[in-house]
Write a protein that holds these residues in place. Structure first.
Motif, PDB file in Angstrom:
ATOM      1  N   VAL A  41       0.920  -1.096  -0.035  1.00 20.61           N
ATOM      2  CA  VAL A  41       0.024   0.018   0.153  1.00 20.61           C
ATOM      3  C   VAL A  41       0.978   1.148   0.010  1.00 20.61           C
ATOM      4  O   VAL A  41       1.762   1.487   0.971  1.00 20.61           O
ATOM      5  N   SER A  42       0.858   2.025  -1.074  1.00 20.63           N
ATOM      6  CA  SER A  42       1.839   3.213  -1.103  1.00 20.63           C
ATOM      7  C   SER A  42       1.205   4.429  -1.527  1.00 20.63           C
ATOM      8  O   SER A  42       1.908   5.194  -2.472  1.00 20.63           O
ATOM      9  N   THR A  43       0.089   4.741  -1.032  1.00 21.91           N
ATOM     10  CA  THR A  43      -0.581   6.114  -1.720  1.00 21.91           C
ATOM     11  C   THR A  43       0.091   7.054  -1.027  1.00 21.91           C
ATOM     12  O   THR A  43      -0.130   8.285  -1.624  1.00 21.91           O
ATOM     13  N   ILE A  44       0.948   7.005  -0.059  1.00 23.66           N
ATOM     14  CA  ILE A  44       2.137   7.939   0.425  1.00 23.66           C
ATOM     15  C   ILE A  44       3.540   8.018   0.119  1.00 23.66           C
ATOM     16  O   ILE A  44       4.143   8.650   0.579  1.00 23.66           O
ATOM     17  N   ASN A  47       5.184   2.046   2.286  1.00 25.07           N
ATOM     18  CA  ASN A  47       3.775   1.338   2.934  1.00 25.07           C
ATOM     19  C   ASN A  47       3.371   1.986   4.022  1.00 25.07           C
ATOM     20  O   ASN A  47       3.908   2.553   4.919  1.00 25.07           O
ATOM     21  N   SER A  48       2.161   2.193   3.724  1.00 21.28           N
ATOM     22  CA  SER A  48       1.322   3.210   4.837  1.00 21.28           C
ATOM     23  C   SER A  48       1.245   2.543   6.105  1.00 21.28           C
ATOM     24  O   SER A  48       1.088   3.257   7.147  1.00 21.28           O
ATOM     25  N   TYR A  49       1.231   1.183   6.070  1.00 25.37           N
ATOM     26  CA  TYR A  49       1.162   0.497   7.525  1.00 25.37           C
ATOM     27  C   TYR A  49       2.516   0.706   8.248  1.00 25.37           C
ATOM     28  O   TYR A  49       2.085   1.086   9.425  1.00 25.37           O
ATOM     29  N   TRP A  51       4.335   3.358   7.763  1.00 26.43           N
ATOM     30  CA  TRP A  51       4.425   4.747   8.021  1.00 26.43           C
ATOM     31  C   TRP A  51       3.871   4.908   9.471  1.00 26.43           C
ATOM     32  O   TRP A  51       4.173   5.669  10.294  1.00 26.43           O
ATOM     33  N   ARG A  52       2.322   4.471   9.330  1.00 28.15           N
ATOM     34  CA  ARG A  52       1.721   4.903  10.429  1.00 28.15           C
ATOM     35  C   ARG A  52       1.966   4.019  11.778  1.00 28.15           C
ATOM     36  O   ARG A  52       1.938   4.728  12.820  1.00 28.15           O
ATOM     37  N   SER A  68       6.364  11.731   4.379  1.00 26.98           N
ATOM     38  CA  SER A  68       5.863  10.224   3.946  1.00 26.98           C
ATOM     39  C   SER A  68       6.349   9.990   2.464  1.00 26.98           C
ATOM     40  O   SER A  68       6.361   8.717   2.150  1.00 26.98           O
ATOM     41  N   THR A  97       7.788  -0.124  -0.698  1.00 29.14           N
ATOM     42  CA  THR A  97       6.172   0.014  -0.728  1.00 29.14           C
ATOM     43  C   THR A  97       5.604  -1.318  -0.111  1.00 29.14           C
ATOM     44  O   THR A  97       4.176  -1.468   0.222  1.00 29.14           O
ATOM     45  N   ARG A 143      -2.718  -3.960   9.356  1.00 34.19           N
ATOM     46  CA  ARG A 143      -2.927  -4.568   7.899  1.00 34.19           C
ATOM     47  C   ARG A 143      -4.212  -5.556   8.272  1.00 34.19           C
ATOM     48  O   ARG A 143      -5.014  -5.512   7.493  1.00 34.19           O
TER      49      ARG A 143
END
Length: 149
Positions: A41-44, A47-49, A51-52, A68, A97, A143
């Motif tokens: 998941v790489s909208t930012i 990997n958004s998980y 990152w968060r 980000s 990602t 996730r």
């Protein structure tokens, strides 16, 4: 009548073909929930998980930088109130990602107060490893929550 019937068949096939292309286009926009929670998941930019989870893991310390797109988080010096003679600073880099252990790099600096001035001190490798484990565990949990809906 045979000429008319032979014309209908190619027309019906063409209409079905166009309809199936339209349906295929719709299905790419309406992905199943599991696809949205995929490991990549790489909208930012990263990997958004990861990152968060990284932001949450260092939320106790003030942030100097959070990029980000580049996947870099840098904290300012943080001193635990129960041990004010020691402070730490962390840098977290998310390198991919994909949600993988090797997509995460954590570095830490530590200083101790000696006679009123801060002096660099070694950081135990286990400390950095523990922070990486916390981030990876939280990212996997995020996730799983996304998959479960």
């Amino acid at each position: 009548m045979t000429a008319h019937r032979s014309f209908r068949r190619p027309a019906a096939i063409a209409i079905l073909g166009v309809a199936s292309i339209g349906l295929a286009a719709c299905s790419s926009n309406d992905r199943p929930q599991a696809d949205l929670a995929a490991a990549e998941v790489s909208t930012i930019g990263v990997n958004s998980y990861l990152w968060r989870a990284s932001l949450e893991a260092v939320s106790f310390a003030p942030l100097l930088q959070a990029d980000s797109a580049g996947g870099v988080i840098v904290t300012d010096w943080y001193a635990n109130p129960s041990n004010p003679g020691e402070r730490v600073k962390m840098t977290i880099s998310i390198l991919d990602t994909d949600l993988r252990a090797d997509a995460l790099r954590v570095a830490a600096s530590r200083q101790v107060n000696q006679a009123g001035s801060w002096v660099d001190a070694p950081v135990q490798a286990a400390t950095v490893q523990k922070l990486e484990d916390i981030i990876l565990t939280k990212a996997r949990e995020l996730r799983r929550q996304a998959i479960a809906g």
